[in-house]
Design a protein around this motif. Structure first.
Motif, short mmCIF file in Angstrom:
data_model
loop_
_atom_site.label_atom_id
_atom_site.label_comp_id
_atom_site.label_asym_id
_atom_site.label_seq_id
_atom_site.Cartn_x
_atom_site.Cartn_y
_atom_site.Cartn_z
N PHE A 112 -1.76 3.72 -5.90
CA PHE A 112 -1.85 4.58 -7.08
C PHE A 112 -3.31 4.57 -7.55
O PHE A 112 -3.63 3.98 -8.58
N ASN A 115 -4.54 5.44 -11.22
CA ASN A 115 -4.22 4.61 -12.38
C ASN A 115 -5.31 3.62 -12.75
O ASN A 115 -5.27 3.02 -13.81
N ALA A 147 -0.41 -5.81 -1.02
CA ALA A 147 0.81 -6.10 -1.79
C ALA A 147 0.75 -7.50 -2.36
O ALA A 147 1.16 -7.74 -3.50
N ASP A 148 0.20 -8.42 -1.60
CA ASP A 148 0.09 -9.82 -2.04
C ASP A 148 -0.91 -9.97 -3.18
O ASP A 148 -0.81 -10.88 -4.00
N GLY A 150 -1.06 -8.04 -5.60
CA GLY A 150 -0.41 -7.56 -6.82
C GLY A 150 -0.75 -6.13 -7.16
O GLY A 150 -0.58 -5.70 -8.29
N LEU A 151 -1.24 -5.38 -6.18
CA LEU A 151 -1.55 -3.97 -6.41
C LEU A 151 -0.26 -3.15 -6.35
O LEU A 151 0.50 -3.30 -5.40
N PRO A 152 -0.04 -2.27 -7.33
CA PRO A 152 1.13 -1.41 -7.23
C PRO A 152 1.02 -0.47 -6.02
O PRO A 152 -0.05 0.10 -5.78
N MET A 153 2.09 -0.34 -5.26
CA MET A 153 2.06 0.48 -4.05
C MET A 153 3.31 1.35 -3.95
O MET A 153 4.38 0.96 -4.39
N ARG A 154 3.13 2.52 -3.32
CA ARG A 154 4.28 3.39 -3.09
C ARG A 154 5.17 2.81 -2.02
O ARG A 154 6.39 2.87 -2.10
N ASP A 155 4.58 2.28 -0.99
CA ASP A 155 5.32 1.72 0.12
C ASP A 155 4.37 0.82 0.90
O ASP A 155 3.15 0.94 0.74
N ILE A 156 4.92 -0.02 1.74
CA ILE A 156 4.05 -0.84 2.58
C ILE A 156 3.84 -0.11 3.90
O ILE A 156 4.79 0.32 4.55
#
Lengths: 246, 233
Positions: A112, A115, A147-148, A150-156
């Motif tokens: 994102f 943001n 992802a680890d 702590g970043l917001p993500m749509r998908d991995i």
């Protein structure tokens, strides 16, 4: 072109390392291995060994790289001098710059960026040992590192390649197959959204063959994605187990 | 209109959580009437809203938040403060001195210098400007004594507890003054170092077991036991 005479498939239709045409190499993933990074991951994809570390989001320096409307993802793919049989100069090469760019572009759709204006995320990917398909393995590990962190993500994002060896479409090419074979198609994929974020082709394929290769690569991506999810959950499951013990 | 998770289930980015007339809460996003997770965390559902309590996140500034920060740099007319967020905060000299600031009279590094810790409130923040802090309220300002504890910012609400039940209990039991910085930094000041250690132990325990239920009771028990042990010695 003496190499062309190497037989990549034996009489039984098995490949050099004994795999079937639609078989993946073994994949091992671990999350959170670098305490100094905000997020990190390690992947062993066949003989590939790759570490990815993510930092941020943090203030972007130098300031002229800041974007007033979005977050900037900075990515550095680097091969260690000892990662290949012949020493590789540690200076960034044309190929490494290109792969860095390709990895960044394949991960951006999952973030994102809008943001977090004016910030930057740094992603460092270090190839310790290479055996074909490092860009795909790097994407798989890098996405977990983000992802680890702590970043917001749509998908991995997960990536896997397919290609053509001795006239047949095969999944997950290793180094020799990549170099001697006829074509290589790396694909990065977001499994939950059913979206492709990277699609390249190196070599010659007919339209039909290309479609078959993409289909096969996506199937491979889905299999790796399961291992990826498990790896991410394992790190955080440790906390959950304590709850059961009490 | 189904949901695809159990309460307190561990979810990871991209997991489909619900489909239909639901609202996307914290750490989730909505696309084509489907709600997906965007962070690693524990999912829960209340009043048609799907929420995720993140297990890994960073602090994002919000106006009115009390934060604890470190002075990074002394500037011409103020300080830059590290509040462990993607943006560095600014503290203006006129705000600290509570009068207009004259560069010829005031030496800023004598008021606050690099490395000093401060408790402050986020006075303003938007997409285009770095957060600005203020110390012009009682209880805010330079930290002179106590212990500092760092934790994941998303776990601070658990330390506060329902309507502050957890934090007031710890304050009563240990006799310490505790300030929770919403950016994940906690300041504990007590009469003796032993009291402070007790509070640190309790908060660390909360951080480790933040997702379990009945935590307030367990922490009360833990504190009473530890206090009994201390008195025996």
């Amino acid at each position: 072109m003496k190499d062309k005479t190497i037989k990549l498939l034996n009489k039984k239709g098995l490949r050099l390392d004994g795999r079937k045409l639609d078989e993946l190499r073994s994949v091992k993933l671990e999350v959170g291995i670098l305490p100094n990074a905000d997020g990190s991951a390690y992947i062993e994809h066949g003989k590939n060994k790759i570490i990815a570390g993510a930092f941020g989001p943090r203030e972007m320096h130098p300031k002229h790289l800041q974007r007033a409307d979005r977050m900037v993802l900075r990515c550095r793919y680097h091969m260690a001098p000892f990662s290949v049989p012949e020493r590789k100069s540690p200076a960034p090469s044309r190929r490494e710059n290109e792969i860095s760019k390709v990895i960044r572009d394949s991960l951006l759709p999952s973030l994102f960026v809008e943001n977090y204006p004016r910030t930057g995320v740094d992603l460092y990917i270090e190839v310790l040992q290479a055996d074909g398909g490092t860009r795909c393995a790097s994407i798989t590990a890098a996405s977990l590192a983000l992802a680890d962190a702590g970043l917001p993500m749509r998908d991995i994002v997960v990536a896997c390649a397919a290609g053509k060896v001795n006239g047949k479409i095969a999944l997950d090419l290793m180094d020799t197959e990549d170099k001697v074979g006829d074509a290589d198609v790396p694909v990065a994929y977001m499994p939950n959204l059913n979206a492709i974020t990277l699609l390249q082709m190196d070599g010659k394929l007919s339209t039909k063959e290309f479609e078959e290769a993409v289909k096969m690569a996506i199937e491979g991506c889905k299999k790796i994605s399961n291992i990826q999810k498990e790896a991410l959950q394992t790190k955080y499951k440790v906390i959950k187990q304590e709850e059961v013990e009490e | 209109m189904p949901t695809f998770f159990e309460n307190k289930q561990l979810v990871i980015p991209g997991d489909l959580l619900a489909e239909g007339e639901y609202f996307a809460g914290n750490n989730t996003y909505k696309e084509e009437n489907k709600i997906y997770a965007s962070r690693i965390g524990l999912a829960d559902y209340a009043n048609k809203k799907v929420n995720i309590v993140a297990l890994r996140a960073f602090y994002f500034p919000k106006v009115g938040d009390v934060v604890i920060g470190t002075v990074k740099e002394v500037g011409f007319s103020g300080w830059t403060i590290n509040i462990k967020s993607p943006y560095t905060a600014i503290l203006r000299a006129s705000d600290v001195l509570s009068r207009s600031f004259k560069p010829q009279n005031d030496e800023l590094s004598q008021v606050l210098t690099t490395g000093d810790l401060i408790v402050a409130k986020v006075a303003s923040y938007d997409r285009f400007h770095d957060p600005q802090l203020t110390v012009g309220e009682p209880g805010l300002g330079k930290i002179t004594k106590g212990q500092i504890l760092n934790m994941t910012p998303t776990k601070i609400p658990r330390v506060i507890g329902r309507q502050g039940s957890m934090i007031s209990m710890i304050k009563n039991e240990t006799g310490c003054q505790i300030i929770l910085g919403l950016n994940g930094t906690v300041l504990i000041t007590g009469k003796t170092p032993k009291n402070e250690e007790l509070a640190v132990a309790a908060i660390t325990k909360i951080e480790e077991e933040s997702h379990t239920s009945g935590l307030t009771d367990r922490i009360t028990k833990f504190l009473k036991e530890e206090k009994a042990k201390m008195e025996k010695k």
